[in-house]
Scaffold this active site. Sequence first.
Site, PDB file in Angstrom:
ATOM      1  N   CYS A   1       0.920 -11.973 -10.854  1.00 51.02           N
ATOM      2  CA  CYS A   1       0.343 -12.834  -9.896  1.00 51.02           C
ATOM      3  C   CYS A   1      -1.057 -13.298 -10.816  1.00 51.02           C
ATOM      4  O   CYS A   1      -1.424 -14.701 -10.471  1.00 51.02           O
ATOM      5  CB  CYS A   1      -0.875 -11.523  -8.816  1.00 51.02           C
ATOM      6  SG  CYS A   1       0.351 -10.116  -7.946  1.00 51.02           S
ATOM      7  N   ASP A   2      -1.912 -12.954 -11.835  1.00 53.55           N
ATOM      8  CA  ASP A   2      -2.583 -12.966 -12.542  1.00 53.55           C
ATOM      9  C   ASP A   2      -2.038 -13.583 -13.963  1.00 53.55           C
ATOM     10  O   ASP A   2      -3.414 -14.487 -14.150  1.00 53.55           O
ATOM     11  CB  ASP A   2      -3.935 -11.777 -12.516  1.00 53.55           C
ATOM     12  CG  ASP A   2      -4.708 -11.378 -11.409  1.00 53.55           C
ATOM     13  OD1 ASP A   2      -3.966 -12.234 -10.148  1.00 53.55           O
ATOM     14  OD2 ASP A   2      -4.862 -10.991 -11.085  1.00 53.55           O
TER      15      ASP A   2
ATOM     16  N   CYS B   1      -1.357  -7.015 -12.133  1.00 57.63           N
ATOM     17  CA  CYS B   1      -0.218  -7.575 -11.782  1.00 57.63           C
ATOM     18  C   CYS B   1      -0.028  -8.901 -12.315  1.00 57.63           C
ATOM     19  O   CYS B   1      -0.934 -10.129 -12.000  1.00 57.63           O
ATOM     20  CB  CYS B   1      -0.486  -8.169  -9.722  1.00 57.63           C
ATOM     21  SG  CYS B   1       0.641  -8.298  -9.943  1.00 57.63           S
TER      22      CYS B   1
HETATM   23  C1  LIG Z   1      -5.323  -6.651  -8.459  1.00 56.63           C
HETATM   24  C2  LIG Z   1      -4.326  -7.024  -7.321  1.00 56.63           C
HETATM   25  C3  LIG Z   1      -4.125  -8.143  -7.700  1.00 56.63           C
HETATM   26  C4  LIG Z   1      -2.341  -8.969  -6.271  1.00 56.63           C
HETATM   27  N1  LIG Z   1      -2.381  -9.926  -6.854  1.00 56.63           N
HETATM   28  C5  LIG Z   1      -1.571 -10.354  -5.713  1.00 56.63           C
HETATM   29  C6  LIG Z   1      -1.298 -11.859  -5.441  1.00 56.63           C
HETATM   30  O1  LIG Z   1      -1.823 -13.077  -6.556  1.00 56.63           O
HETATM   31  N2  LIG Z   1      -0.661 -12.746  -4.925  1.00 56.63           N
HETATM   32  C7  LIG Z   1       0.877 -11.857  -4.473  1.00 56.63           C
HETATM   33  O2  LIG Z   1       1.336 -12.157  -3.179  1.00 56.63           O
HETATM   34  N3  LIG Z   1       0.663 -10.578  -4.542  1.00 56.63           N
HETATM   35  C8  LIG Z   1      -0.355  -9.989  -5.293  1.00 56.63           C
HETATM   36  N4  LIG Z   1      -0.880  -8.784  -5.298  1.00 56.63           N
HETATM   37  C9  LIG Z   1       0.614  -7.631  -4.558  1.00 56.63           C
HETATM   38  C10 LIG Z   1      -0.017  -7.105  -2.880  1.00 56.63           C
HETATM   39  O3  LIG Z   1      -1.711  -6.950  -2.757  1.00 56.63           O
HETATM   40  C11 LIG Z   1       0.598  -6.419  -2.494  1.00 56.63           C
HETATM   41  O4  LIG Z   1       2.289  -6.349  -2.984  1.00 56.63           O
HETATM   42  C12 LIG Z   1       1.116  -5.906  -1.365  1.00 56.63           C
HETATM   43  O5  LIG Z   1      -0.900  -5.708  -0.855  1.00 56.63           O
HETATM   44  C13 LIG Z   1       1.291  -4.919  -0.134  1.00 56.63           C
HETATM   45  O6  LIG Z   1       0.815  -4.900   1.035  1.00 56.63           O
HETATM   46  P1  LIG Z   1       1.749  -3.800   1.933  1.00 56.63           P
HETATM   47  O7  LIG Z   1       1.263  -3.842   3.265  1.00 56.63           O
HETATM   48  O8  LIG Z   1       3.206  -3.825   1.819  1.00 56.63           O
HETATM   49  O9  LIG Z   1       0.613  -2.827   1.206  1.00 56.63           O
HETATM   50  P2  LIG Z   1      -0.833  -2.368   0.661  1.00 56.63           P
HETATM   51  O10 LIG Z   1      -1.204  -3.313   0.255  1.00 56.63           O
HETATM   52  O11 LIG Z   1      -0.703  -1.367  -0.182  1.00 56.63           O
HETATM   53  O12 LIG Z   1      -1.594  -2.063   1.843  1.00 56.63           O
HETATM   54  C14 LIG Z   1      -1.639  -0.747   2.769  1.00 56.63           C
HETATM   55  C15 LIG Z   1      -2.541   0.199   3.544  1.00 56.63           C
HETATM   56  O13 LIG Z   1      -1.885   1.143   4.328  1.00 56.63           O
HETATM   57  C16 LIG Z   1      -3.226   2.333   4.541  1.00 56.63           C
HETATM   58  N5  LIG Z   1      -2.703   3.204   4.345  1.00 56.63           N
HETATM   59  C17 LIG Z   1      -2.240   3.763   2.515  1.00 56.63           C
HETATM   60  N6  LIG Z   1      -2.728   5.014   2.730  1.00 56.63           N
HETATM   61  C18 LIG Z   1      -2.412   5.561   3.895  1.00 56.63           C
HETATM   62  C19 LIG Z   1      -3.058   6.708   4.717  1.00 56.63           C
HETATM   63  N7  LIG Z   1      -2.291   7.802   4.217  1.00 56.63           N
HETATM   64  N8  LIG Z   1      -3.323   6.874   6.344  1.00 56.63           N
HETATM   65  C20 LIG Z   1      -3.904   5.609   6.667  1.00 56.63           C
HETATM   66  N9  LIG Z   1      -3.242   4.414   5.711  1.00 56.63           N
HETATM   67  C21 LIG Z   1      -3.199   4.520   4.543  1.00 56.63           C
HETATM   68  C22 LIG Z   1      -3.789   1.069   2.956  1.00 56.63           C
HETATM   69  O14 LIG Z   1      -5.663   1.434   3.500  1.00 56.63           O
HETATM   70  C23 LIG Z   1      -3.830   0.017   3.259  1.00 56.63           C
HETATM   71  O15 LIG Z   1      -4.224  -0.784   4.156  1.00 56.63           O
HETATM   72  C24 LIG Z   1      -2.066  -8.016  -6.133  1.00 56.63           C
HETATM   73  C25 LIG Z   1      -2.278  -6.389  -5.883  1.00 56.63           C
HETATM   74  C26 LIG Z   1      -2.772  -6.203  -6.753  1.00 56.63           C
HETATM   75  C27 LIG Z   1      -3.590  -4.717  -6.640  1.00 56.63           C
END
Ligand SMILES: Cc1cc2nc3c(=O)[nH]c(=O)nc-3n(C[C@H](O)[C@H](O)[C@H](O)COP(=O)(O)OP(=O)(O)OC[C@H]3O[C@@H](n4cnc5c(N)ncnc54)[C@H](O)[C@@H]3O)c2cc1C
Length: 329
Positions: free
Chosen positions: A157-158, A154
Amino acid sequence: MEFPGISFNLSALKAASRPDPEKVYDLLILGGGPAALTAAIYAARKTITLALITKEFGGQVSETSEIENYIGFQTITGTELTNRFVEHVKGFDIPIAEKETIQKVEKDGGLFLVRLHGGAAFRGKTVVFATGKRHRNLNVPGEKELRGRGVAYCSICDAPFFRGKRVVVAGGGNSAVTAAIDLAKLATEITVVNFAAGWQADGILLDNLRRQGHVKMLDNSAVARIEGADRVSAVAIRNRTTGGETTIPADGIFIEIGLFANTEPVRDLAAVSPSGELIVDCACRTSVEGLFGAGDATTVPYNQIVISAGEGAKAALGAYDYLLKKGLI
Ligand SMILES: Cc1cc2nc3c(=O)[nH]c(=O)nc-3n(C[C@H](O)[C@H](O)[C@H](O)COP(=O)(O)OP(=O)(O)OC[C@H]3O[C@@H](n4cnc5c(N)ncnc54)[C@H](O)[C@@H]3O)c2cc1C
């Protein structure tokens, strides 16, 4: 002051109870990332009955080494931010099914049925679907081992962690080229490696990238290996025409080859975009009444923690309004 029905007490955290399959919840929240956890807090404070179902807590946040753009924290690790989110949620008395995989969301007679792998199912009058995204991996040696230690996914982010460094970007679409443009402002040397012959990004982005003096673009080339003991130190690149391999010194690699929305459980129920994201309007409503979407799993642009958290709040408030207006609570 006492607020009836709200039990938030950080010092007295207890294990969450398991949702009851016999009960019809006002709201089922699916996911355990920032979107779902924020939705849970907003819904709990409305004192409706709710349950949360997730594979694990934190989502992509727990995969992040360091976060510098979440308001309130100059810098915080992904693990610590996840712990704080979970601590906050567990301060409320919310039944939680953890380590569960949601297989399918169905709607039958005005009620949602959330089916889990393994056979269990939970019922709700509304659903907030917030299962996020997963990154496509290169699946090359070194990627998993050096994740968060030079291997990044990302650039928003990084990228700032790579000031004055040498960086490889894997990918040839808009995400990869945008990442390379961002990195060009900070890094000293950038090599963009695209598996396909040619480039898939928009011409205007490619023109911008080509104007940067210190960017090398290699198409028809594959990342063969990421090398390094504690951190990334080099990336091996294979020319797909000649088969020849070159190892270039690098401090990091951004893997920008696409994301998958974890929307498989709702694809037979609600409208999704061509890339599989759950289509939502500005109030997090989907094509199905009572089903709300939040965060990375949806068509809302910019996948960031603060955006997912905000969308989670909106989705929970939207579900609450829906329940009220329909006379369901
Ligand atoms: C390496 C990395 C670095 C990042 N750094 C940053 C940063 O510095 N700053 C920033 O703002 N953003 C950052 N991001 C982006 C940020 O993490 C995401 O935008 C954010 O976490 C999205 O949140 P969400 O709740 O929408 O989804 P997610 O964080 O993807 O959470 C989804 C959840 O749903 C659950 N889930 C999925 N499918 C199923 C299923 N079938 N059954 C049950 N549970 C399920 C998963 O277990 C998880 O708990 C980064 C992402 C990555 C990968």
